[in-house]
Scaffold this motif. Structure first.
Motif, PDB file in Angstrom:
ATOM      1  N   GLY A  79       0.812  -1.214   0.000  1.00 22.77           N
ATOM      2  CA  GLY A  79       0.000   0.000   0.000  1.00 22.77           C
ATOM      3  C   GLY A  79       0.843   1.260   0.000  1.00 22.77           C
ATOM      4  N   GLN A 135      -6.251  -4.133  -4.845  1.00 22.63           N
ATOM      5  CA  GLN A 135      -7.251  -3.837  -3.818  1.00 22.63           C
ATOM      6  C   GLN A 135      -8.021  -5.090  -3.428  1.00 22.63           C
ATOM      7  OE1 GLN A 135      -7.490  -1.053  -2.207  1.00 22.63           O
ATOM      8  NE2 GLN A 135      -9.166  -1.821  -0.925  1.00 22.63           N
ATOM      9  N   ARG A 151      -5.843  -7.041  -1.080  1.00 28.05           N
ATOM     10  CA  ARG A 151      -5.867  -6.453   0.263  1.00 28.05           C
ATOM     11  C   ARG A 151      -7.163  -6.802   0.975  1.00 28.05           C
ATOM     12  NH1 ARG A 151      -2.423  -2.369   1.603  1.00 28.05           N
ATOM     13  NH2 ARG A 151      -4.051  -1.248   2.732  1.00 28.05           N
TER      14      ARG A 151
END
Length: 440
Positions: A338, A386, A389
């Motif tokens: 990130g 994303q 994650r």
């Protein structure tokens, strides 16, 4: 180990104090100006370039015959000005000069033509009746091979630097893993080979030669007389030092990965590799080359941490499916990725502003269109990242409780594999950008 660290710091200081190479040299003006009607052949024509040029890097010809060059005896900007002696012509109605110059700093070639109608010989002849001499052009084959070599070099750099960081920060036990050790060794070998071959390709491309010119000693000798050649030599030296760091890791294993001395040496070598790679790019274009150099370093570091970590996750951590490693390495990498993506986005914005220079250049130049392609591929990469994650937040604890169950981990493996593949496409676009003229 302390003495080795001091030596590595000295090399790093030398690299970071060196000037950044820029691109490209272009013709600013000529005297007389191209297109001017002349009553007779001029004795000399003066060419003024945008950057200092070496006489050996300038070729000017007419009718296929190379002409004699010299510096002007008076006048300012002598290092950017060249005078060419023009032979008298009695049977032509137009004088055509083909010029070719290789940038002293980055080795990129530029070329063009100057045309002067000779009114004393133009009676009864129109411009369309006069054959035009073709401009010289770099070999497209050499350019493609150079771009492929740059891609291999970028990939090796990212996996080596990012892999060392992943092992040192998140997965020290990975220094004992066979797949990880082989991956790092292969990356080092590829990086060194690409650093040795790329200067020959760049020299042949800048001299508008062929693949047969790549391995000629004269090609390397000509390039080493430029700043980009010096940077290339420094990069080879740093890859040699990188072998010392890698050998210490392979011999010491987890103990070396946790050692402050080894981490210091690895950090210095990694910064040296990143810096020497960025010094031959387009980041020095524009009015703020310092910002470009910093942004390029951050950009390369972010890509390396992102891609290197993805690769070792895919090849090392996930196949082992050990709960304690999944818990520590995957969650830690999620945070690191990130931060890396945020740094890449910020640095990329600075580089775009620095190199492209205008919004319109994104759409009206080859460089701008390649950059848009890179950004287009980056969008699905970020969406997949994303998703990964999200898996870490919602499914990692379950995967750990189930002792790394294959079915539970499989969606994350697919996501990481897709993300890795698309990042390789982004690197391919980056290697093409290096061999293209900036969008200004």
């Amino acid at each position: 180990m302390r003495r080795r660290a001091v030596s590595l710091f000295a090399v790093a200081a030398l690299l970071f104090s060196a000037p950044t190479a820029s691109a490209h040299t272009e013709l600013d003006s000529s005297a007389p100006k191209s297109g001017t009607r002349l009553t007779h052949t001029p004795a000399t024509v003066r060419l003024s370039f945008s950057e200092p040029v070496d006489l050996a890097d300038v070729h000017i010809s007419t009718g296929g015959k190379r002409l004699t060059l010299s510096r002007p005896e008076r006048g300012g900007g002598k290092d950017t000005v060249v005078e060419v002696t023009v032979p008298k012509t009695t049977d032509r109605s137009r004088l055509g000069l083909v010029w070719q110059v290789r940038d002293m700093e980055d080795g990129h070639p530029s070329s063009g033509t100057l045309s002067f109608p000779l009114t004393a010989k133009a009676a009864g002849a129109s411009a369309s009746d006069i054959p035009q001499q073709a401009e010289p052009a770099p070999s497209e084959t050499v350019r493609k091979v150079w771009a492929a070599t740059r891609w291999a070099g970028y990939l090796a750099l990212a996996l080596y630097v990012g892999g060392l960081a992943f092992v040192a920060l998140l997965w020290p036990v990975g220094a004992q893993d066979g797949r990880t050790r082989r991956t790092l060794a292969l990356c080092w070998l590829t990086g060194l080979a690409a650093s040795l071959v790329a200067p020959g390709l760049q020299g042949a491309y800048g001299a508008m030669g062929t693949l047969g010119d790549v391995f000629r000693p004269s090609t390397y000798q000509d390039l080493l007389s430029t700043e980009v050649g010096i940077v290339a030599a420094c990069r080879v030296l740093v890859w040699v030092l990188a072998a010392i760091v890698l050998a210490a890791l392979l011999q010491g294993g987890e103990r070396a990965a946790r050692s402050p001395g080894w981490r210091t040496g690895a950090l210095v070598v990694a910064l040296g590799l990143l810096r020497t790679t960025g010094m031959t790019g387009h980041n020095a274009e524009g009015t703020h080359p310092g910002w470009g150099a910093v942004a390029d370093l951050v950009h390369l570091l972010g890509i390396s941490l992102w891609l290197g970590g993805l690769t070792l996750l895919l090849l090392g951590v996930l196949p082992r499916r050990r709960p304690e490693e999944l818990s520590a390495a995957v969650s830690g990498y999620s945070t690191l990725a990130g931060v890396s993506v945020a740094a890449i986005a910020l640095a990329g914005a600075v580089l775009t502003w620095q190199v492209v220079g205008s919004f319109g250049a994104l759409f009206h130049t080859d460089y701008g269109r390649l950059l848009l392609l890179k950004l287009t591929v980056l969008v699905p990469v970020l969406l997949i990242a994303q998703r990964s994650r999200g898996w870490v937040r919602t499914r990692l604890d379950i995967a750990v409780l189930l002792q790394g169950d294959r079915a539970t981990v499989r969606p994350f493996v697919y996501s990481v594999a897709a993300e890795t593949g698309l990042v390789l496409v982004v690197l391919a676009a980056t290697s093409l950008l290096v061999t293209s003229a900036p969008g200004r």
